[in-house]
Scaffold this motif. Structure first.
Motif, PDB file in Angstrom:
ATOM      1  N   GLY A  80       0.988  -1.074  -0.360  1.00  0.00           N
ATOM      2  CA  GLY A  80       0.013   0.083   0.143  1.00  0.00           C
ATOM      3  C   GLY A  80       0.652   1.270   0.494  1.00  0.00           C
ATOM      4  N   LEU A  81       2.067   1.445   0.832  1.00  0.00           N
ATOM      5  CA  LEU A  81       2.517   2.543   0.815  1.00  0.00           C
ATOM      6  C   LEU A  81       4.134   2.566   0.172  1.00  0.00           C
ATOM      7  CD1 LEU A  81       2.273   3.176   4.995  1.00  0.00           C
ATOM      8  CD2 LEU A  81       0.986   4.188   2.999  1.00  0.00           C
ATOM      9  N   GLY A  82       4.413   1.241  -0.739  1.00  0.00           N
ATOM     10  CA  GLY A  82       5.773   1.022  -1.387  1.00  0.00           C
ATOM     11  C   GLY A  82       7.014   1.643  -0.586  1.00  0.00           C
ATOM     12  N   TYR A  83       6.753   0.465   0.523  1.00  0.00           N
ATOM     13  CA  TYR A  83       7.965   0.889   1.750  1.00  0.00           C
ATOM     14  C   TYR A  83       8.766   0.215   1.706  1.00  0.00           C
ATOM     15  CZ  TYR A  83      10.357  -0.249   5.896  1.00  0.00           C
ATOM     16  OH  TYR A  83      10.805   0.398   7.427  1.00  0.00           O
ATOM     17  N   ILE A  84      10.177   1.015   1.151  1.00  0.00           N
ATOM     18  CA  ILE A  84      11.567   0.141   0.987  1.00  0.00           C
ATOM     19  C   ILE A  84      12.614   0.878   1.732  1.00  0.00           C
ATOM     20  CG2 ILE A  84      10.893   0.025  -1.882  1.00  0.00           C
ATOM     21  CD1 ILE A  84      12.575   2.942  -2.055  1.00  0.00           C
ATOM     22  N   GLY A  85      12.555   0.937   3.216  1.00  0.00           N
ATOM     23  CA  GLY A  85      12.649   1.124   4.449  1.00  0.00           C
ATOM     24  C   GLY A  85      13.949   0.380   4.161  1.00  0.00           C
ATOM     25  N   PRO A  86      13.860  -1.070   4.327  1.00  0.00           N
ATOM     26  CA  PRO A  86      15.229  -2.240   4.742  1.00  0.00           C
ATOM     27  C   PRO A  86      15.906  -1.990   3.815  1.00  0.00           C
ATOM     28  CG  PRO A  86      13.368  -3.006   5.894  1.00  0.00           C
ATOM     29  CD  PRO A  86      12.843  -1.649   4.406  1.00  0.00           C
ATOM     30  N   GLN A  87      15.630  -1.949   2.634  1.00  0.00           N
ATOM     31  CA  GLN A  87      16.561  -2.247   1.250  1.00  0.00           C
ATOM     32  C   GLN A  87      17.428  -0.751   1.567  1.00  0.00           C
ATOM     33  OE1 GLN A  87      16.759  -4.989  -0.356  1.00  0.00           O
ATOM     34  NE2 GLN A  87      18.841  -4.058  -1.200  1.00  0.00           N
ATOM     35  N   LEU A  88      17.002   0.801   1.916  1.00  0.00           N
ATOM     36  CA  LEU A  88      17.198   1.276   2.049  1.00  0.00           C
ATOM     37  C   LEU A  88      19.028   1.672   2.844  1.00  0.00           C
ATOM     38  CD1 LEU A  88      14.687   4.113   1.570  1.00  0.00           C
ATOM     39  CD2 LEU A  88      15.979   3.661  -0.764  1.00  0.00           C
ATOM     40  N   VAL A  89      18.427   0.842   4.313  1.00  0.00           N
ATOM     41  CA  VAL A  89      19.339   1.096   4.726  1.00  0.00           C
ATOM     42  C   VAL A  89      20.438   0.020   4.647  1.00  0.00           C
ATOM     43  CG1 VAL A  89      19.913   0.224   7.504  1.00  0.00           C
ATOM     44  CG2 VAL A  89      18.036   1.451   6.536  1.00  0.00           C
ATOM     45  N   HIS A  90      20.054  -1.457   3.669  1.00  0.00           N
ATOM     46  CA  HIS A  90      20.771  -2.045   3.527  1.00  0.00           C
ATOM     47  C   HIS A  90      21.642  -2.123   2.257  1.00  0.00           C
ATOM     48  CE1 HIS A  90      22.358  -5.490   0.720  1.00  0.00           C
ATOM     49  NE2 HIS A  90      22.478  -6.182   2.025  1.00  0.00           N
ATOM     50  N   ASP A  91      21.902  -0.963   1.565  1.00  0.00           N
ATOM     51  CA  ASP A  91      21.854  -0.650   0.802  1.00  0.00           C
ATOM     52  C   ASP A  91      23.361   0.142   0.839  1.00  0.00           C
ATOM     53  OD1 ASP A  91      20.970  -2.322  -0.924  1.00  0.00           O
ATOM     54  OD2 ASP A  91      18.940  -1.491  -2.202  1.00  0.00           O
ATOM     55  N   ALA A  92      22.807   1.082   2.380  1.00  0.00           N
ATOM     56  CA  ALA A  92      23.485   2.390   2.440  1.00  0.00           C
ATOM     57  C   ALA A  92      24.940   1.926   2.766  1.00  0.00           C
ATOM     58  CB  ALA A  92      22.685   3.200   3.553  1.00  0.00           C
ATOM     59  N   LEU A  93      24.269   0.380   3.317  1.00  0.00           N
ATOM     60  CA  LEU A  93      25.584  -0.095   4.526  1.00  0.00           C
ATOM     61  C   LEU A  93      26.459  -0.325   3.002  1.00  0.00           C
ATOM     62  CD1 LEU A  93      23.743  -2.167   6.381  1.00  0.00           C
ATOM     63  CD2 LEU A  93      24.907  -0.519   7.206  1.00  0.00           C
ATOM     64  N   VAL A 141      18.395   9.077   4.560  1.00  0.00           N
ATOM     65  CA  VAL A 141      19.140   7.685   5.351  1.00  0.00           C
ATOM     66  C   VAL A 141      20.736   7.565   5.614  1.00  0.00           C
ATOM     67  CG1 VAL A 141      20.359   5.210   4.085  1.00  0.00           C
ATOM     68  CG2 VAL A 141      17.764   6.018   3.091  1.00  0.00           C
ATOM     69  N   VAL A 142      20.637   7.829   6.782  1.00  0.00           N
ATOM     70  CA  VAL A 142      21.762   7.768   7.426  1.00  0.00           C
ATOM     71  C   VAL A 142      22.538   6.691   7.511  1.00  0.00           C
ATOM     72  CG1 VAL A 142      22.830   9.275   9.346  1.00  0.00           C
ATOM     73  CG2 VAL A 142      20.126   9.687   8.283  1.00  0.00           C
ATOM     74  N   VAL A 143      24.481   6.382   7.428  1.00  0.00           N
ATOM     75  CA  VAL A 143      25.113   5.921   8.266  1.00  0.00           C
ATOM     76  C   VAL A 143      26.385   7.058   9.141  1.00  0.00           C
ATOM     77  CG1 VAL A 143      27.049   3.354   7.692  1.00  0.00           C
ATOM     78  CG2 VAL A 143      24.568   3.662   6.249  1.00  0.00           C
ATOM     79  N   LEU A 144      25.991   6.053  10.396  1.00  0.00           N
ATOM     80  CA  LEU A 144      27.268   6.829  11.163  1.00  0.00           C
ATOM     81  C   LEU A 144      27.691   5.282  11.806  1.00  0.00           C
ATOM     82  CD1 LEU A 144      24.048   8.063  13.940  1.00  0.00           C
ATOM     83  CD2 LEU A 144      25.254   9.044  11.719  1.00  0.00           C
ATOM     84  N   LEU A 158      29.047   0.338  13.190  1.00  0.00           N
ATOM     85  CA  LEU A 158      28.114   1.603  12.393  1.00  0.00           C
ATOM     86  C   LEU A 158      26.583   1.075  13.169  1.00  0.00           C
ATOM     87  CD1 LEU A 158      29.232   0.162   8.463  1.00  0.00           C
ATOM     88  CD2 LEU A 158      29.825   2.258  10.289  1.00  0.00           C
ATOM     89  N   ALA A 159      25.882   2.903  12.791  1.00  0.00           N
ATOM     90  CA  ALA A 159      24.943   2.444  12.912  1.00  0.00           C
ATOM     91  C   ALA A 159      24.045   2.729  11.667  1.00  0.00           C
ATOM     92  CB  ALA A 159      24.422   4.091  13.779  1.00  0.00           C
ATOM     93  N   ALA A 160      22.352   2.611  10.999  1.00  0.00           N
ATOM     94  CA  ALA A 160      22.227   2.965   9.897  1.00  0.00           C
ATOM     95  C   ALA A 160      20.938   2.914  10.228  1.00  0.00           C
ATOM     96  CB  ALA A 160      22.666   1.910   8.899  1.00  0.00           C
TER      97      ALA A 160
END
Length: 315
Positions: free
Chosen positions: A129-142, A307-310, A248-250
Motif C-alpha cells: 500500500g505505501l511502497g515501503y522500501i526502508g529496509p532495502q534503503l538501509v541495507h544498500d547504504a551499508l 538514509v543515515v549511516v554513522l 556502524l549505525a544505519a
C-alpha cells in the motif's frame, strides 16, 4: 489502562460510531454533536472525548475560533485524564495545539497499542500500500559485501522486514520492539531454515539499549523507527555506547527543511539534517552517509526522508 473498545452502553457506542463516521467525512459539526450525545450517556468514555476534541479542533481551524480551540484542548485533556497512559495518542493533539507540556508526544502505550492492532496487516499495507522500501534503503547504504557483522541489533524490528534484509550479513541478530503483536510474528520468521532472529526482546529503545552491555554490537539498525522519536540525541548516545569502536549505525528518518524534530499531521516526527548531525556528533558518531530518499508513499505522494549511516569513532 487498555484502550476502551466499548463504553459499556450500546446507545453510547452507536453515537460514538456515528461521530467517527462524520469525522471521517469532514462533518465536524455533526461529529461534535454525536460525540457530545455519547458522552451524556457515558461521560468516562475516553475515545468519545478524543473525537469531540478532534471535531472541535476542526471547527476551530475552519472558523479561526480561539474559543473552539480552547474547547478542543479541554476535550483532549478529559480524554488524557481518563487514559493517563495515553493509549489513544491524545498527547500528539495537545502538542500540536501547544499544550503538551514536558511529556513526550507519542507515549510508549500509544505506539504499542497502535502496532499491536496493526500487526496482522502490517507487511501487506506497508509494502504493497505505501511502497515501503526502508529496509532495502538501509541495507544498500551499508558498506558492500563481503563485509559482515558479528552482532547486530534491529531496533524497532516490527515483523522482521529489516531483519530479513540483513540476515545474510549478520552472525547474531537481535530484534527489539514495543509491540508484542509484532514480535509474535517476528518470532515465526525463518530464513535459510533457521529462525530469522537469534534473540527477540520486548521494550522501548531507551530501556533496551540501556540494559545492553557497552561495546557489545557491531551494527545497529532502525528502519522507519526514529520517526516516533522527537529528539534523536538520547537514542544515539545509547547506540554509541553499545557499539564497538568502528561499529556502524544505519537508519531512516523523515526529513524537513526547518530545525530540530517536528511532529507532523501524520503523527510522525520529521528531523532536520542539522538535528541528525548534531545528535550524532554529540554521541561521538561520525556521519558517513546522509542522503535523500523517498522512504514510502503517503496519500499517493512520496514522503521525503534521509538514509543515515554513522560510524563510532570515540572510545
Amino acid at each position: 489502562m487498555a484502550t476502551q473498545h466499548s463504553s459499556g452502553d450500546l446507545l453510547a457506542d452507536r453515537r460514538y460510531r456515528y461521530a467517527e463516521a462524520c469525522l471521517a467525512d469532514g462533518d465536524h459539526a455533526g461529529a461534535a454533536d454525536l460525540a457530545e450525545q455519547a458522552l451524556e450517556i457515558a461521560p468516562r468514555y475516553a475515545p468519545a472525548w478524543l473525537v469531540l476534541g478532534r471535531s472541535r479542533e476542526g471547527l476551530a481551524v475552519r472558523g479561526d475560533d480561539p474559543a473552539l480551540r480552547a474547547a478542543a484542548t479541554r476535550a483532549y485533556a478529559c480524554a488524557l485524564d481518563i487514559d493517563p497512559d495515553d493509549t489513544l495518542g491524545v498527547r500528539a493533539h495537545l502538542v500540536r495545539l501547544g499544550e503538551g507540556g514536558d511529556l513526550p508526544a507519542l507515549s510508549p502505550a500509544y505506539v504499542r497499542a497502535l502496532f499491536d492492532g496493526y500487526a496482522p496487516r502490517f507487511e501487506r499495507h506497508l509494502v504493497d500500500g505505501l511502497g515501503y522500501i526502508g529496509p532495502q534503503l538501509v541495507h544498500d547504504a551499508l558498506p558492500p559485501e563481503p563485509e559482515r557483522f558479528d552482532v547486530a541489533l534491529d531496533l524497532g524490528c516490527g515483523t522482521g522486514l529489516m531483519g530479513a534484509a540483513i540476515r545474510d550479513r549478520v552472525g547474531h541478530l537481535t530484534g527489539v520492539d514495543l509491540s508484542p503483536g509484532m514480535l509474535a510474528l517476528a518470532r515465526t520468521k525463518m530464513q535459510n531454515g533457521q529462525p530469522l532472529y537469534d534473540r527477540v526482546a520486548e521494550g522501548d529503545l531507551a530501556a533496551f539499549l540501556g540494559a545492553e552491555p557497552s561495546e557489545s554490537a557491531d551494527l545497529c539498525l532502525a528502519a522507519d523507527v526514529l520517526i516516533y522519536v522527537a529528539d534523536l540525541a538520547p537514542v544515539l548516545k545509547q547506540v554509541a555506547r553499545v557499539l564497538r569502536p568502528g561499529g556502524l549505525a544505519a537508519f531512516t528518518v523523515q526529513s524537513h527543511d526547518g530545525d530540530d524534530g517536528v511532529l507532523g499531521a501524520d503523527g510522525r516526527y520529521a528531523h532536520a539534517d542539522a538535528h541528525v548531525t548534531a545528535a550524532a556528533s554529540g554521541a561521538g558518531l561520525e556521519v558517513l552517509r546522509l542522503h535523500e530518499a523517498d522512504v514510502r508513499r503517503e496519500g499517493g505522494r512520496p514522503v521525503q526522508g534521509r538514509v543515515v549511516v554513522l560510524h563510532r569513532t570515540r572510545r
